[in-house]
Design a protein around this motif. Structure first.
Motif, PDB file in Angstrom:
ATOM      1  N   ARG A   1      33.264  -5.278   6.056  1.00  0.00           N
ATOM      2  CA  ARG A   1      32.676  -5.917   4.879  1.00  0.00           C
ATOM      3  C   ARG A   1      31.295  -5.345   4.623  1.00  0.00           C
ATOM      4  N   PRO A   2      30.855  -5.293   3.362  1.00  0.00           N
ATOM      5  CA  PRO A   2      29.508  -4.815   3.074  1.00  0.00           C
ATOM      6  C   PRO A   2      28.469  -5.828   3.541  1.00  0.00           C
ATOM      7  N   ALA A   3      27.242  -5.347   3.738  1.00  0.00           N
ATOM      8  CA  ALA A   3      26.167  -6.214   4.208  1.00  0.00           C
ATOM      9  C   ALA A   3      25.942  -7.394   3.265  1.00  0.00           C
ATOM     10  N   ALA A   4      26.138  -7.177   1.974  1.00  0.00           N
ATOM     11  CA  ALA A   4      25.928  -8.250   1.000  1.00  0.00           C
ATOM     12  C   ALA A   4      26.875  -9.420   1.244  1.00  0.00           C
ATOM     13  N   ALA A   5      28.109  -9.115   1.628  1.00  0.00           N
ATOM     14  CA  ALA A   5      29.078 -10.168   1.899  1.00  0.00           C
ATOM     15  C   ALA A   5      28.698 -10.943   3.153  1.00  0.00           C
ATOM     16  N   GLU A   6      28.263 -10.229   4.187  1.00  0.00           N
ATOM     17  CA  GLU A   6      27.832 -10.879   5.423  1.00  0.00           C
ATOM     18  C   GLU A   6      26.652 -11.805   5.145  1.00  0.00           C
ATOM     19  N   ALA A   7      25.682 -11.312   4.393  1.00  0.00           N
ATOM     20  CA  ALA A   7      24.482 -12.097   4.109  1.00  0.00           C
ATOM     21  C   ALA A   7      24.812 -13.335   3.297  1.00  0.00           C
ATOM     22  N   ARG A   8      25.726 -13.202   2.344  1.00  0.00           N
ATOM     23  CA  ARG A   8      26.094 -14.347   1.512  1.00  0.00           C
ATOM     24  C   ARG A   8      26.683 -15.471   2.347  1.00  0.00           C
ATOM     25  N   VAL A   9      27.593 -15.124   3.242  1.00  0.00           N
ATOM     26  CA  VAL A   9      28.241 -16.143   4.068  1.00  0.00           C
ATOM     27  C   VAL A   9      27.239 -16.795   5.010  1.00  0.00           C
ATOM     28  N   GLU A  10      26.397 -15.990   5.647  1.00  0.00           N
ATOM     29  CA  GLU A  10      25.414 -16.536   6.581  1.00  0.00           C
ATOM     30  C   GLU A  10      24.451 -17.488   5.877  1.00  0.00           C
ATOM     31  N   ARG A  11      24.046 -17.103   4.663  1.00  0.00           N
ATOM     32  CA  ARG A  11      23.117 -17.955   3.927  1.00  0.00           C
ATOM     33  C   ARG A  11      23.776 -19.262   3.521  1.00  0.00           C
ATOM     34  N   LEU A  12      25.021 -19.195   3.084  1.00  0.00           N
ATOM     35  CA  LEU A  12      25.722 -20.401   2.661  1.00  0.00           C
ATOM     36  C   LEU A  12      25.948 -21.337   3.839  1.00  0.00           C
ATOM     37  N   LEU A  13      26.395 -20.807   4.967  1.00  0.00           N
ATOM     38  CA  LEU A  13      26.644 -21.649   6.132  1.00  0.00           C
ATOM     39  C   LEU A  13      25.356 -22.276   6.649  1.00  0.00           C
ATOM     40  N   ALA A  14      24.259 -21.519   6.652  1.00  0.00           N
ATOM     41  CA  ALA A  14      22.980 -22.061   7.098  1.00  0.00           C
ATOM     42  C   ALA A  14      22.511 -23.177   6.174  1.00  0.00           C
ATOM     43  N   ALA A  15      22.714 -22.995   4.866  1.00  0.00           N
ATOM     44  CA  ALA A  15      22.308 -24.021   3.911  1.00  0.00           C
ATOM     45  C   ALA A  15      23.128 -25.289   4.085  1.00  0.00           C
ATOM     46  N   VAL A  16      24.437 -25.140   4.277  1.00  0.00           N
ATOM     47  CA  VAL A  16      25.291 -26.313   4.466  1.00  0.00           C
ATOM     48  C   VAL A  16      24.936 -27.018   5.766  1.00  0.00           C
ATOM     49  N   GLU A  17      24.629 -26.255   6.794  1.00  0.00           N
ATOM     50  CA  GLU A  17      24.253 -26.850   8.070  1.00  0.00           C
ATOM     51  C   GLU A  17      22.973 -27.670   7.925  1.00  0.00           C
ATOM     52  N   SER A  18      22.052 -27.220   7.083  1.00  0.00           N
ATOM     53  CA  SER A  18      20.792 -27.948   6.892  1.00  0.00           C
ATOM     54  C   SER A  18      21.016 -29.301   6.233  1.00  0.00           C
ATOM     55  N   GLY A  19      22.072 -29.408   5.429  1.00  0.00           N
ATOM     56  CA  GLY A  19      22.360 -30.653   4.741  1.00  0.00           C
ATOM     57  C   GLY A  19      21.481 -30.909   3.537  1.00  0.00           C
ATOM     58  N   GLU A  20      20.563 -29.998   3.218  1.00  0.00           N
ATOM     59  CA  GLU A  20      19.628 -30.200   2.116  1.00  0.00           C
ATOM     60  C   GLU A  20      20.228 -29.678   0.817  1.00  0.00           C
ATOM     61  N   ALA A  21      20.276 -30.523  -0.178  1.00  0.00           N
ATOM     62  CA  ALA A  21      20.885 -30.152  -1.447  1.00  0.00           C
ATOM     63  C   ALA A  21      20.176 -28.958  -2.084  1.00  0.00           C
ATOM     64  N   ALA A  22      18.848 -28.912  -1.973  1.00  0.00           N
ATOM     65  CA  ALA A  22      18.106 -27.814  -2.593  1.00  0.00           C
ATOM     66  C   ALA A  22      18.479 -26.479  -1.951  1.00  0.00           C
TER      67      ALA A  22
END
Length: 294
Positions: free
Chosen positions: A157-178
């Motif tokens: 996968r390209p780096a952009a795809a890896e970064a997108r998933v990592e960012r989304l999972l980290a945001a969901v883990e935080s629980g913060e809507a923003a």
């Protein structure tokens, strides 16, 4: 197994934090249509939504981090019964202990399709990879198949795809809507951001991800190829439509072109700009429905 987002109490809605921030309006999002949980031969409970009536039956498989709501526009003009579902680790579907593979996702897709008697399938990104894996194992399973922005078959996968998933999972883990909203907003084309349509989409996605979470095991999917032996796809005897778009760094057009070259007599169409579901939704729906309804 570790699932991002709070666990569901007895299968019900997950609790939301009292200090929510992020996109708000005076109107809450409308509740989604009622879904059901089904049992599969593999013991994984999956959430599904069935719309329409009659034959043929088409099953819709979403992308990584996606949901039922995101695939429903693709089937709005498709005749017959339409079955939308959440893969493991998404929505209210189970998240069994990992690691997971595309073989597991293909099993989820097969279970839903077999239960519904589906003869047609639409796969988006990760869902397209699962569909390709299923067809490599049983090329006669579907009469028609649509691959929209297909994922890579070789596990890279390209780096952009890896970064997108990592960012989304980290945001969901935080629980913060923003934080979740900021991660999801990157999926929207600039012209849609800060518009009523964009805010509505963000609110729906933020609420769904806060409520249901995402499974950490999703990061293990690309530890091996989606399709180990790509030559097996040449045995498919149904009709296939492969859709890609230029300028999508997460789904390079080369992946769509490669998949179309493997599937006999596949139709290939490459859109001239990304975010087709936002920028050219009517034409996309018409192309998919015309292919499946003809």
């Amino acid at each position: 197994m570790r699932r991002f987002g709070p666990p569901p109490p007895d299968g019900g809605p997950r609790l939301q934090r009292p200090d929510r921030t992020g996109p708000r309006s005076g109107r809450p999002t409308l509740p989604g249509p009622p879904t059901e949980l089904i049992s599969t031969p593999g013991g994984v409970g999956l959430e599904q939504l069935v719309t329409g009536v009659g034959e043929p039956v088409t099953v819709f498989a979403h992308g990584l981090g996606g949901d039922i709501a995101g695939t429903r526009p693709l089937g709005s003009a498709v005749t017959g019964r339409r079955v939308f579902f959440h893969f493991r680790g998404h929505g209210r579907s189970d998240a069994p202990v990992g690691p997971w593979s595309f073989g597991d996702l293909a099993g989820d897709l097969r279970a839903v399709a077999d239960r519904a008697g589906a003869s047609r399938a639409v796969g988006v990104s990760m869902g397209a990879g699962a569909l390709a894996r299923l067809l490599s194992e049983t090329p006669e399973r579907f009469e028609r198949a649509v691959f929209y922005l297909p994922a890579p078959l070789d596990g890279t996968r390209p780096a952009a795809a890896e970064a997108r998933v990592e960012r989304l999972l980290a945001a969901v883990e935080s629980g913060e809507a923003a934080s979740i909203a900021a991660a999801v907003e990157s999926e929207l084309p600039p012209a849609v951001r800060n518009t009523p349509t964009g805010w509505s989409y963000l609110r729906q996605r933020v609420e769904q991800l806060q409520k249901d979470g995402l499974a950490a095991e999703l990061t293990t999917l690309w530890h091996e190829p989606a399709v180990a032996d790509e030559s097996k796809l040449t045995a498919f005897r149904g009709r296939a439509l492969v859709l890609g778009c230029q300028g999508d760094e997460v789904h390079p057009t080369a992946w769509a072109e490669r998949l179309a070259g493997l599937l006999p007599d596949a139709q290939l169409h490459i859109y001239d700009r990304p975010a087709v579901l936002w920028t050219n939704r009517s034409e996309l729906r018409e192309r998919i429905s015309s292919f499946l309804n003809s």
